[in-house]
Every structure is written in C-alpha cells, then in structure tokens.
Design a protein around this motif. Structure first.
Motif, short mmCIF file in Angstrom:
data_model
loop_
_atom_site.label_atom_id
_atom_site.label_comp_id
_atom_site.label_asym_id
_atom_site.label_seq_id
_atom_site.Cartn_x
_atom_site.Cartn_y
_atom_site.Cartn_z
N TRP A 198 -16.70 -1.49 3.75
CA TRP A 198 -17.72 -0.49 3.48
C TRP A 198 -17.98 -0.39 1.97
CZ3 TRP A 198 -17.77 4.89 1.77
CH2 TRP A 198 -19.01 5.51 2.01
N LEU A 199 -16.93 -0.57 1.17
CA LEU A 199 -17.10 -0.58 -0.29
C LEU A 199 -18.04 -1.71 -0.71
CD1 LEU A 199 -16.37 0.33 -3.18
CD2 LEU A 199 -14.39 -1.18 -3.03
N VAL A 200 -17.85 -2.88 -0.12
CA VAL A 200 -18.71 -4.02 -0.45
C VAL A 200 -20.16 -3.73 -0.03
CG1 VAL A 200 -19.19 -6.44 0.10
CG2 VAL A 200 -16.85 -5.71 -0.34
N VAL A 201 -20.34 -3.23 1.18
CA VAL A 201 -21.68 -2.90 1.67
C VAL A 201 -22.30 -1.79 0.82
CG1 VAL A 201 -22.98 -1.94 3.61
CG2 VAL A 201 -21.25 -3.70 4.02
N HIS A 202 -21.50 -0.79 0.54
CA HIS A 202 -21.95 0.34 -0.27
C HIS A 202 -22.38 -0.14 -1.66
CE1 HIS A 202 -22.06 4.64 -1.25
NE2 HIS A 202 -21.32 4.42 -2.32
N GLY A 203 -21.61 -1.05 -2.23
CA GLY A 203 -21.92 -1.63 -3.55
C GLY A 203 -23.19 -2.46 -3.52
N MET A 204 -23.37 -3.24 -2.45
CA MET A 204 -24.57 -4.08 -2.33
C MET A 204 -25.82 -3.24 -2.18
SD MET A 204 -23.57 -7.18 0.13
CE MET A 204 -22.40 -8.42 -0.30
N ALA A 205 -25.65 -2.07 -1.56
CA ALA A 205 -26.79 -1.18 -1.36
C ALA A 205 -27.09 -0.36 -2.61
CB ALA A 205 -26.54 -0.27 -0.17
N GLY A 206 -26.31 -0.57 -3.65
CA GLY A 206 -26.55 0.16 -4.90
C GLY A 206 -25.84 1.48 -4.98
#
Length: 166
Positions: free
Chosen positions: A155-163
């Motif tokens: 989720w951290l990776v996804v959250h980071g990719m989403a800005g």
C-alpha cells in the motif's frame, strides 16, 4: 526529519516483523513497541510515509487493537497479530485498516490453501494423511502478521505512486 526517514523506518520495521513471523512465528514485544514509537514519532514530527497526524495515529492504533482483539479472544489469532495490526493503525491511520485486513486475509487464505495442497490434506474431509497441517510449532501455520506488513508495504508503494507520499 523528512518523509524519507519515515519511509525507511516503516520498511525496516515491516521487514523485521515479516522475517520474524515467517521464520519463528513469533514477534517480540520490543519490535511491536519500537514500531509504535516510530509511528507516533513520525506522526508527531510530520515525517510519516502515510501523512498521519498524531491524533489519527492514536485513533488508528486503538481501532486496530479493538478490531482484531475478538479473534484473539476466540483463539483463532495470535496476540502478536493483533498488536501488529494496532501498530499498522498508528502508521497508516484507521482508514487504511479495512483494506489492509482484506489484503492480508486474502494472502493468508492463499497460504492456507497452499499448505493444504502441499501437505496432501483431503479438503473434503479435512483428514490428514501424514503429519499436522496448520501446526504452529512446526511453523506450517500462516504468518498473519507478515501478511499484514506485506500488504501495508504494498500500500505504501501504491500510495507513493499515486502521489500520496510527500
């Protein structure tokens, strides 16, 4: 402190939890307390990877603890799993907990199914042909805390990719 420090602290804590759970099926209280302290410090200094305020961290920890406590009381979940979920609430906030719970539960279900298949358990009657299936001492049980921290890291990776990561 900047958000990079918070990301490193979270990833390091999550890795220690996952490795400990997978290898020994035990997570020491010191690891749990260190994770909670790091989450609260990151929230206080506004350097957490999930942009959580101190109030959100406290509420998330409380909700995480209360949400899984009944499963521990019923004997279907370990105390460390409950404590790790509470710490994840402090890191990620309560809004992330349902998604983390679902993702970790799906991963745990896949793991349990894999154990049933690889240990040649007949699923229809759940009768073992040899050895114990989901045993704890033999480490064949599902490492749920590891599933939780892997879901949170993803989720951290996804959250980071989403800005979302500052």
């Amino acid at each position: 402190m900047n958000v990079f420090v918070g990301i490193l602290l979270f990833i390091a804590w999550a890795a220690v939890v996952a490795i400990s759970d997978c290898r020994w099926r035990r997570i020491s209280n010191s690891v749990v307390v260190a994770g909670l302290a790091a989450a609260l410090c990151c929230a206080f200094f506004q350097c957490g990877p999930f942009d959580i305020s101190p109030a959100q961290a406290g509420i998330g920890a409380l909700v995480g603890l209360v949400a899984l406590l009944p499963f521990f009381a019923l004997g279907v979940m370990g105390a460390a799993d409950v404590k790790v979920f509470a710490v994840l609430g402090a890191w990620c906030g309560m809004h992330a907990l349902p998604g983390l719970w679902m993702a970790a539960s799906l991963a745990a279900g896949v793991h349990a199914l894999w154990l049933l298949i690889t240990t040649r358990t007949r699923i229809a009657g759940l009768v073992r042909q040899s050895g114990a299936t989901l045993e704890l001492a033999g480490k064949a049980s599902t490492p749920y805390a590891a599933c939780l921290t892997v879901a949170a890291s993803a989720w951290l990776v996804v959250h980071g990719m989403a800005g979302g990561v500052r």
